[in-house]
Write an enzyme that holds these catalytic residues in place. Structure first.
Site, PDB file in Angstrom:
ATOM      1  N   CYS A   1      -7.297  13.372   9.943  1.00  0.00           N
ATOM      2  CA  CYS A   1      -6.293  12.285  10.382  1.00  0.00           C
ATOM      3  C   CYS A   1      -5.853  12.500  11.837  1.00  0.00           C
ATOM      4  CB  CYS A   1      -5.226  11.902   9.551  1.00  0.00           C
ATOM      5  SG  CYS A   1      -4.213  13.486   9.242  1.00  0.00           S
ATOM      6  N   CYS A   2      -5.542  13.713  12.100  1.00  0.00           N
ATOM      7  CA  CYS A   2      -4.641  14.165  13.410  1.00  0.00           C
ATOM      8  C   CYS A   2      -5.757  13.955  14.693  1.00  0.00           C
ATOM      9  CB  CYS A   2      -4.038  15.373  13.634  1.00  0.00           C
ATOM     10  SG  CYS A   2      -2.949  15.540  12.199  1.00  0.00           S
TER      11      CYS A   2
ATOM     12  N   ASP B   1       0.966  -1.246  -0.110  1.00  0.00           N
ATOM     13  CA  ASP B   1      -0.080  -0.017  -0.050  1.00  0.00           C
ATOM     14  C   ASP B   1       0.874   1.235   0.130  1.00  0.00           C
ATOM     15  OD1 ASP B   1      -3.071   0.445   0.662  1.00  0.00           O
ATOM     16  OD2 ASP B   1      -1.896   2.229   1.480  1.00  0.00           O
ATOM     17  N   GLY B   2       0.479   2.137  -0.645  1.00  0.00           N
ATOM     18  CA  GLY B   2       1.148   3.512  -0.508  1.00  0.00           C
ATOM     19  C   GLY B   2       1.298   4.145   0.799  1.00  0.00           C
TER      20      GLY B   2
ATOM     21  N   GLU C   1       4.160  16.675   2.596  1.00  0.00           N
ATOM     22  CA  GLU C   1       4.139  16.334   4.301  1.00  0.00           C
ATOM     23  C   GLU C   1       5.510  15.631   4.683  1.00  0.00           C
ATOM     24  OE1 GLU C   1      -0.529  16.476   4.441  1.00  0.00           O
ATOM     25  OE2 GLU C   1       0.330  14.411   4.225  1.00  0.00           O
TER      26      GLU C   1
HETATM   27  O1  FUB Z   1      -2.794   9.757   3.925  1.00  0.00           O
HETATM   28  C1  FUB Z   1      -3.606   9.589   5.012  1.00  0.00           C
HETATM   29  C2  FUB Z   1      -3.393  10.630   6.050  1.00  0.00           C
HETATM   30  O2  FUB Z   1      -3.540  12.000   5.557  1.00  0.00           O
HETATM   31  C3  FUB Z   1      -1.892  10.856   6.480  1.00  0.00           C
HETATM   32  O3  FUB Z   1      -1.736   9.881   7.417  1.00  0.00           O
HETATM   33  C4  FUB Z   1      -1.801  12.166   6.979  1.00  0.00           C
HETATM   34  O4  FUB Z   1      -0.197  12.513   6.996  1.00  0.00           O
HETATM   35  C5  FUB Z   1      -2.459  12.674   5.766  1.00  0.00           C
HETATM   36  O5  FUB Z   1      -1.819  12.855   4.718  1.00  0.00           O
HETATM   37 ZN    ZN Z   2      -2.650  13.759  10.763  1.00  0.00          ZN
END
Ligand code: FUB
Ligand code: ZN
Length: 647
Positions: free
Chosen positions: A415-416, A190-191, A319
């Site tokens: 995501c965070c 997976d990417g 990122e």
């Molecule tokens: O690609 C999934 C999530 O979105 C990554 O873990 C984050 O860095 C953001 O790019």
């Molecule tokens: Zn995040």
């Protein structure tokens, strides 16, 4: 690893309660589009979805319970999985029947959205069934699967819910049957790494070796065929995240096989997730070559590519990491997830070897960048955690649109926040590392823990990081002698330890001081040096020349406009100024506050943009600093970690 730990700490109890009472319900409402929130794009990029989350609706549509289209990122499902994982840890420490009923319902929904062969991904099930596994570079199908498996393991551990485990095993079995080196299987990865973490956790829970083998396959296959994604992209259909195809192979860590990767490259979260699984695998199968690969990447991160706040990722483009010593303070990325991932990596490294450095960095990432990811109200979140901000530039300089001066309520790419929720609710798992022959005390958090089937208990009492003392009470009720290693933090010049009343200064080559504990009760008292400290940077980091950063204990400090006025770049801390510390109970929910003599550089307006032959004018000004994690809780304002210093 020891899940039998109860946290009753002053500093973290507030955070854990905040997650339980504010964040989890708030995120639930967001995932259901049930409240009006201001969803911000994480940078100026019109292609980022920001109308709503729709994550639960996506599952309902995939399950055939309602009609509609998928909305959001291709990895939107992972927001739900991370929420479920956080709920699992929360239920483990604080049972709550209503929350459990809600989460059981989510498990039912996920199972209904799963296809008969075990496949699970709402985007592809709803929108593009013919595209499954055809664009692994961007599809995040295995990334989402990994997050579900992690959530399922945690939820099963917390509640004994069988359905969640069966759904995860069905998905994992489907993946084992689809991916591998054998004829007829897809030989690719997976990417975005994550499935490897999930499979390792499923192996640890079930003991079923096929899951470990599949994780090993994905890790060892990485970088064996760097063109794999390109080949798939050629005939895989339309691209959803088109930009990814033009990124270098290192963005996905497929530029080299993992054992040959020497440096931390590419997307920071992906890299640390890869390393987390790699270190878990290396520790589990005791593979020294894999452990060496982890050590090399670790060293490269922490010695050359990490910010003093434990942030990683020097650029918004991809990122990503950039190059050694490239640590710009105002354009960096330092994603919250990346520092959380660094904590995951550190925790696994501690299983490979007992080195205090891993826990030092885990602590640094936790108390600084990770906590900075959330506002003190638990309802606003940073994706990017800068070390220097000028709100005017964030607004008008297109290269800084990702550097937000205040935490948004929610983000287009969310995501965070749920990552932070699952980390804070599972923090009890980071305090100790239990090994066959020793128990490591990594973090200083008031807690009660049980080891060796209850034969050994350890409780810590501390007001850390407000004070630098922790009292560790060890009770050995078993027959065997046990060894306890207490971390001596590298930021603390002197550590005074007093086992059973005896006091001595201590140093230790691996960062832990060991005690042999025989039957009975033992007291260990650790006193750390909490004097504020000045930190300087290797001169290869051009951005920090002539600058100083201040810390106290594990916390890095920063100046904010709210305390110092605007144009923070005009302030200088005097080199010999005393750093005065005081506790302010009514500021920012209670913070340590540091002040010191400084000066402000000033010229009058008439000087024009450039001038010569004129002496600079300096006026005395007290420099005031707060802990970095607490910045941006008083509205939009400038902030700076690295401060000019002057003789
Ligand atoms: O690609 C999934 C999530 O979105 C990554 O873990 C984050 O860095 C953001 O790019
Ligand atoms: Zn995040």
């Amino acid at each position: 690893m020891n899940p039998g730990t109860t946290i009753n700490d002053t500093f973290f109890r507030r955070y854990r309660e905040l997650v339980r009472k504010e964040m989890i319900p708030f995120q639930w409402n967001v995932l259901n589009d049930a409240i009006d929130v201001n969803i911000e794009r994480e940078r100026n990029d019109a292609s980022i979805p920001n109308e709503k989350s729709h994550a639960i609706a996506n599952f309902r549509i995939a399950a055939g319970l309602e009609k509609g289209q998928h909305y959001g990122w291709v990895f939107q499902d992972s927001d739900v999985y991370k929420w479920l994982e956080a709920v699992a840890y929360s239920l483990q420490s604080t049972p709550d029947d209503d929350l459990k009923a809600l989460a059981d319902g989510v498990v039912d929904l996920i199972e209904e959205a799963q296809e008969d062969d075990g496949y699970l991904n709402t985007y592809f099930s709803i929108t593009e069934p013919e595209g499954k596994y055809k664009r692994l570079g961007e599809s995040h199908e295995l990334y989402c699967a990994g997050h579900f498996i992690e959530a399922a393991v945690a939820y099963h551990e917390a509640t004994n819910n069988e359905k969640v485990l069966n759904t995860a095993k069905k998905l994992a079995d489907h993946i084992c049957n689809t991916f591998g080196k054998e004829e007829g299987k897809i030989c690719g990865v997976d990417g975005h790494e994550e499935i490897e973490i999930g499979l390792m956790r499923l192996f640890h829970l079930t003991g079923e070796v096929r899951y470990l083998k599949e994780a090993e396959f994905f890790l060892r296959e990485r970088g064996q065929d760097p063109e794999f994604f390109d080949k798939q992209w050629k005939d895989g259909g339309k691209m959803l995240m088109g930009g990814l195809a033009s990124l270098p192979k290192s963005y996905f860590q497929v530029h080299l096989p993992v054992e040959k990767q020497e440096t931390a490259e590419g997307h920071a979260v992906r890299l640390v997730y890869m390393c987390t699984a790699l270190a878990d695998l290396a520790a589990t199968i005791k593979d020294e070559r894999l452990a060496d690969a982890c050590r090399r990447i670790w060293n490269n991160i922490v010695k050359r590519r990490m910010y003093i706040t434990g942030g990683i990722g020097s650029t918004v483009l991809g990122e990503s990491f950039t190059l050694d010593y490239d640590l710009p303070n105002d354009t960096m990325y330092c994603e919250t997830c990346a520092s959380i991932g660094l904590m995951f990596f550190a925790r696994q490294m501690l299983r490979i070897e007992s080195k205090g450095e891993y826990a030092d960095i885990m602590e640094k990432a936790l108390y600084n960048t990770a906590l900075s990811g959330m506002a003190l109200d638990g309802k606003h979140f940073f994706y990017v955690n800068p070390l220097e901000v000028d709100p005017k530039k964030s607004k008008l300089d297109p290269t800084k649109s990702h550097v937000k001066p205040v935490r948004p309520q929610w983000l287009g790419c969310a995501c965070c926040p749920p990552n932070l929720a699952r980390m804070i609710t599972s923090l009890d798992r980071y305090i100790y590392t239990e090994k066959e022959d020793e128990i490591l005390v990594n973090l200083f958090i008031s807690s009660d823990a049980e080891f060796k089937n209850g034969e050994v208990t350890i409780s810590q009492e501390t007001e850390y990081p407000k004070t630098g003392e922790t009292v560790i009470k060890v009770n050995n009720n078993g027959a065997d002698l046990i060894r306890i290693g207490v971390r001596l933090p590298s930021w603390s010049g002197k550590n005074r330890l007093s086992p059973d009343g005896r006091e001595y200064e201590s140093g230790s080559p691996n960062g832990y001081c060991y005690f042999d504990i025989n039957k009975g009760e033992h007291l260990i008292r650790l006193e750390m040096d909490m004097e504020p400290k000045r930190w300087y940077t290797n001169p290869k980091v051009s951005e920090n020349m002539g600058k100083v950063a201040i810390s106290r204990g594990p916390q890095v400090y920063c100046m904010e406009e709210a305390d110092n006025g605007e144009d923070l770049h005009c302030l200088y801390l005097l080199r010999d100024a005393k750093l005065s510390y005081e506790w302010k109970e009514d500021l920012l929910n209670g913070v340590g506050f540091i002040s010191a003599d400084g000066i402000r550089y000033e010229t009058d307006e008439k000087s024009g943009l450039y001038f010569y032959g004129k002496k600079a004018e300096y006026k005395k000004q007290t420099i005031k600093m707060i802990p970095y994690y607490a910045w941006a809780n008083r509205g939009k304002n400038e902030m700076r970690v690295w401060i000019n210093e002057k003789e």
